[in-house]
Design an enzyme around this catalytic site. Sequence first.
Site, mmCIF file in Angstrom:
data_model
loop_
_atom_site.group_PDB
_atom_site.id
_atom_site.type_symbol
_atom_site.label_atom_id
_atom_site.label_comp_id
_atom_site.label_asym_id
_atom_site.label_seq_id
_atom_site.Cartn_x
_atom_site.Cartn_y
_atom_site.Cartn_z
ATOM 1 N N CYS A 152 -2.159 9.253 2.229
ATOM 2 C CA CYS A 152 -1.662 8.670 0.980
ATOM 3 C C CYS A 152 -2.555 9.004 -0.202
ATOM 4 C CB CYS A 152 -1.558 7.155 1.128
ATOM 5 S SG CYS A 152 -3.109 6.414 1.643
ATOM 6 N N GLU A 183 0.885 -1.176 0.000
ATOM 7 C CA GLU A 183 0.000 0.000 0.000
ATOM 8 C C GLU A 183 0.913 1.213 0.000
ATOM 9 O OE1 GLU A 183 -3.210 -0.188 -0.286
ATOM 10 O OE2 GLU A 183 -3.554 -2.303 0.099
HETATM 11 P P1 NAD Z 1 7.992 4.962 5.100
HETATM 12 O O1 NAD Z 1 8.036 4.185 3.853
HETATM 13 O O2 NAD Z 1 9.137 5.866 5.414
HETATM 14 O O3 NAD Z 1 7.845 4.008 6.362
HETATM 15 C C1 NAD Z 1 6.823 3.044 6.505
HETATM 16 C C2 NAD Z 1 7.267 1.936 7.430
HETATM 17 O O4 NAD Z 1 8.366 1.279 6.835
HETATM 18 C C3 NAD Z 1 7.712 2.330 8.830
HETATM 19 O O5 NAD Z 1 7.134 1.467 9.782
HETATM 20 C C4 NAD Z 1 9.211 2.137 8.812
HETATM 21 O O6 NAD Z 1 9.683 1.705 10.064
HETATM 22 C C5 NAD Z 1 9.378 1.040 7.794
HETATM 23 N N1 NAD Z 1 10.671 1.061 7.109
HETATM 24 C C6 NAD Z 1 11.474 2.121 6.880
HETATM 25 N N2 NAD Z 1 12.589 1.736 6.223
HETATM 26 C C7 NAD Z 1 12.478 0.406 6.020
HETATM 27 C C8 NAD Z 1 13.307 -0.583 5.393
HETATM 28 N N3 NAD Z 1 14.478 -0.243 4.848
HETATM 29 N N4 NAD Z 1 12.891 -1.860 5.361
HETATM 30 C C9 NAD Z 1 11.689 -2.197 5.896
HETATM 31 N N5 NAD Z 1 10.871 -1.313 6.496
HETATM 32 C C10 NAD Z 1 11.250 -0.028 6.564
HETATM 33 O O7 NAD Z 1 6.631 5.781 5.044
HETATM 34 P P2 NAD Z 1 6.073 6.857 6.072
HETATM 35 O O8 NAD Z 1 6.866 8.128 5.975
HETATM 36 O O9 NAD Z 1 5.855 6.259 7.405
HETATM 37 O O10 NAD Z 1 4.623 7.108 5.422
HETATM 38 C C11 NAD Z 1 4.430 7.951 4.329
HETATM 39 C C12 NAD Z 1 4.292 7.185 3.027
HETATM 40 O O11 NAD Z 1 3.364 6.140 3.165
HETATM 41 C C13 NAD Z 1 3.756 8.036 1.893
HETATM 42 O O12 NAD Z 1 4.454 7.731 0.719
HETATM 43 C C14 NAD Z 1 2.310 7.607 1.780
HETATM 44 O O13 NAD Z 1 1.725 7.816 0.525
HETATM 45 C C15 NAD Z 1 2.394 6.170 2.122
HETATM 46 N N6 NAD Z 1 1.101 5.691 2.614
HETATM 47 C C16 NAD Z 1 0.389 4.816 1.863
HETATM 48 C C17 NAD Z 1 -0.859 4.383 2.303
HETATM 49 C C18 NAD Z 1 -1.705 3.429 1.520
HETATM 50 O O14 NAD Z 1 -2.651 2.904 2.087
HETATM 51 N N7 NAD Z 1 -1.434 3.179 0.254
HETATM 52 C C19 NAD Z 1 -1.346 4.854 3.520
HETATM 53 C C20 NAD Z 1 -0.579 5.742 4.250
HETATM 54 C C21 NAD Z 1 0.652 6.141 3.798
#
Ligand code: NAD
Length: 486
Positions: free
Chosen positions: A257, A223
């Site tokens: 998102c 997602e």
């Molecule tokens: P992010 O990708 O920075 O982090 C998300 C999660 O991934 C966190 O729990 C983090 O600990 C983990 N993470 C970070 N680095 C990682 C790695 N190298 N390996 C595995 N896991 C890792 O995103 P964010 O800043 O928390 O959220 C914002 C983003 O999320 C935006 O791009 C937004 O569009 C997206 N988003 C999508 C949805 C959806 O339903 N499609 C919903 C909300 C947010």
Amino acid sequence: MNMNHHSDDASQLTRLEPLLKAQKNAFASTPMPELNERLRRLNLLHNALLAYREQIYTAIDADFSGRSSAETEMAEILPLLEGIAYYRKRLKKFMKPQRRHASLTIAPGKAEVHYQPLGVVGIVTPWNFPFFLALSPLIGALAAGNRAMIKTSEFAPASGELLRTILASVFQEDEVAVVTGGVEVATEFTRLPFDHLVFTGSTPVGKIVMRAAAENLTPVTLELGGKSPAIIHDEFPIGEAARRLAFGKCMNAGQICVSPDYVLCPRNKVHEFSSLFIDAVEQAYPTLKENPDYTAIISERQKNRLERYLNDARAQGAQLMTAGSSNENLRNTRKMPMTLVLDTTEEMLVMQEEIFGPILPVIPYDSIEEALDYVAARERPLALYYFDWNQKRADHILKTTHSGGVCINDSLSHVPADDIPFGGIGPSGMGHYHGEEGFRNFSKAKGVIRKGRINTAALVAPPWGNLMYRGLMWFMEKKYRPVKIK
Ligand code: NAD
């Protein structure tokens, strides 16, 4: 990162493998939870949400340093309760094995599909809706009979702790477990051999996660994010578009998102749209600094990122229109006013990166085809919003554009709609949850053939060329003639 984080990360890291093992063992002992057991789990979650409602408001408010309880209610608690109610009502039907067509080559026999729980589902969550985005996939996973481990976001620590308390109050750790910690923990978490992994977060991290899951051939639901466009048709009343978009864009201060990322507006209406949009925002939020209705930016880092986008746009010649009074000094707060960006160019960061905050570029177009070409030339977005009362034209848009989901004459509302799937396409994600698709996503659709005492296959079997075989071939030749291509 301070020492506490380090020691917490270290203790979380050592928990990961034993937790997964415990969950897998527990699953193996009850691999097909009955309807009642699944309903029990969902109802426990329902009760916990009610019991902890106020504490959830407070934890999220603390993580954001300001988020209204109404937004938490509308975007987290209510959709979760509705999601549980949805499955409570339909689970029995979804769980039923389906009879399917049994072709001649398997006759006499029965063909069926059985929906089997996958096992242990890993769920990685972002910070922007720390409860909804952890629990909404959990609801689907539990409905389908799975166990789950949730990795919360390090950027919403109060919510993560509360989520752990809430889930521990109703579930055994081998049923549902919460893991907190930073990137190191997240990285190890996604390397675990789950039976399915749901990742909600950014597109770049999504790629890393899918690579990690590939090592175990763990199926993923991603997602992700991206730039979701809003297109306003020339005939749509521009004030109505401005008001509807202002409502959606201001939710969570744009940190969603599926927040409208940019607006494609008929060229001669850009000015009118912009001033009506700003009016609508100011009406909803007359002040910002002390106004609990307007959500703050989650962290200094995110605020700096958004300010960098604005400075970059300004430096490259964009016009900025900011809502709210310039008398309010927001400098020492994490509140950021809603800002429209006009006269953008493709080189600007606001047009290159997902915005994920209270900034909205307005891009003029001359013909609707030009607007659609603009969207088609870019990565397939998570959502597409189209404003037009004309249903025929709206249907044409549905057929000719690709996006995770669509709202016609609205934004965001396809997310809490329980009976439709939610998920992206291409760079905005893969797989779905919510609705029947969510149940199927967390189930193995197992094809089953049942044969009885009569075994005609024995009559067709070698030595080939026997009478039954020749009869079958004769029949099939009659059945499969060349078809006329029109
Ligand atoms: P992010 O990708 O920075 O982090 C998300 C999660 O991934 C966190 O729990 C983090 O600990 C983990 N993470 C970070 N680095 C990682 C790695 N190298 N390996 C595995 N896991 C890792 O995103 P964010 O800043 O928390 O959220 C914002 C983003 O999320 C935006 O791009 C937004 O569009 C997206 N988003 C999508 C949805 C959806 O339903 N499609 C919903 C909300 C947010």
